[in-house]
Write a protein that holds these residues in place. Structure first.
Motif, short mmCIF file in Angstrom:
data_model
loop_
_atom_site.label_atom_id
_atom_site.label_comp_id
_atom_site.label_asym_id
_atom_site.label_seq_id
_atom_site.Cartn_x
_atom_site.Cartn_y
_atom_site.Cartn_z
N VAL A 10 0.85 -1.19 0.00
CA VAL A 10 0.00 0.00 0.00
C VAL A 10 0.89 1.24 0.00
O VAL A 10 2.07 1.17 0.35
N GLU A 11 0.31 2.37 -0.35
CA GLU A 11 1.08 3.61 -0.41
C GLU A 11 0.64 4.58 0.68
O GLU A 11 -0.54 4.92 0.78
N TRP A 12 1.61 5.00 1.47
CA TRP A 12 1.38 6.02 2.49
C TRP A 12 1.93 7.34 1.95
O TRP A 12 3.11 7.45 1.63
N THR A 13 1.11 8.37 1.87
CA THR A 13 1.50 9.61 1.21
C THR A 13 1.87 10.72 2.20
O THR A 13 2.03 11.87 1.79
N GLY A 14 2.02 10.38 3.47
CA GLY A 14 2.38 11.39 4.46
C GLY A 14 3.85 11.76 4.39
O GLY A 14 4.68 11.01 3.86
N ALA A 15 4.19 12.91 4.96
CA ALA A 15 5.57 13.38 4.96
C ALA A 15 6.42 12.65 5.99
O ALA A 15 7.65 12.63 5.89
N THR A 16 5.77 12.04 6.99
CA THR A 16 6.46 11.25 8.01
C THR A 16 5.89 9.84 7.99
O THR A 16 4.83 9.60 7.42
N PRO A 17 6.59 8.87 8.60
CA PRO A 17 6.08 7.49 8.61
C PRO A 17 4.69 7.39 9.25
O PRO A 17 4.30 8.26 10.05
N PRO A 18 3.93 6.36 8.93
CA PRO A 18 2.59 6.19 9.52
C PRO A 18 2.67 6.16 11.05
O PRO A 18 3.53 5.49 11.61
N PRO A 19 1.81 6.88 11.75
CA PRO A 19 1.84 6.88 13.21
C PRO A 19 1.37 5.54 13.78
O PRO A 19 0.56 4.85 13.16
N ALA A 20 1.88 5.21 14.94
CA ALA A 20 1.51 3.95 15.59
C ALA A 20 0.13 4.09 16.23
O ALA A 20 -0.35 5.20 16.50
#
Length: 205
Positions: free
Chosen positions: A15-25
């Motif tokens: 899947v693609e995460w488009t945020g500027a930082t890694p996905p939050p926990a």
């Protein structure tokens, strides 16, 4: 349209995460930047059309969001719609989450107040009042509306916050006063005496 909820973080290779930082926990404090939805806690993930998003509980959503979602302040956010939040509070507790939300609302109100105060001509009239010609300007009207909205949102939140966490707030104030008194006692004795390293003002000397 494909949509799937995930209790754990999906494999980012799929899947693609488009945020500027890694996905939050899960359990992390974030700020929902879209529509000013504000402070939130991550509760899970979802995928849609190959993109990854986070599920969250909004802690102090705007009134329109609550009405639109029938009182359920949940959020679905893609990467660009949220950002990590820094807070000194323990957001694993209800009180900590509420304090996190209060701090964000207070900061938002201060920012709006500063923007209003920076409008040219504000307070330039007799007795510090703002002239009508300044109030008629679009810049003033926008800044005033933003401040009123931010103030009202903070006020409405505090009405519930102070009642719900009355005992926690009382304990917090008592701890703050105790720490202040201890610091004052230590400062006094340091001015008068040479204190041993083991000295503690809590002994009541």
């Amino acid at each position: 349209m494909s949509y799937e909820v995930h209790a754990t973080l999906p494999d980012l290779a799929n899947v693609e995460w488009t945020g500027a930082t890694p996905p939050p926990a899960i359990g992390a404090a974030i700020v929902a930047t879209i529509n000013g939805c504000g402070p939130a806690i991550v509760t899970g993930y979802f995928t849609q059309e190959g993109y990854l998003g986070v599920l969250c509980d909004l802690l102090a959503p705007p009134a329109w969001h609550v009405r639109q979602n029938k009182g359920n302040p949940r959020g679905h956010l893609f990467g660009p719609e949220c950002k990590p939040a820094e807070t000194a509070h323990d957001v694993s507790t209800e009180f900590g989450r509420a304090c996190f939300a209060r701090d964000w609302l207070e900061a938002r109100e201060r920012t709006a107040a500063a923007a209003l105060g920076a409008v040219p001509g504000i307070g330039s009239g007799a007795m510090g009042l703002t002239p009508d010609d300044v109030k008629a300007e679009e810049t003033y009207r926008r800044a005033k509306a933003c401040h009123v909205a931010a103030f009202d949102r903070l006020r409405d939140f505090n009405r519930t916050f102070t009642k719900t966490f009355k005992s926690e707030l009382a304990a917090q104030r008592a701890a703050t006063r105790g720490a202040k008194r201890a610091a004052q006692r230590r400062e006094f004795f340091e001015d008068v005496y040479i204190l041993p390293e083991a000295y503690s003002p809590d002994l009541g000397i």
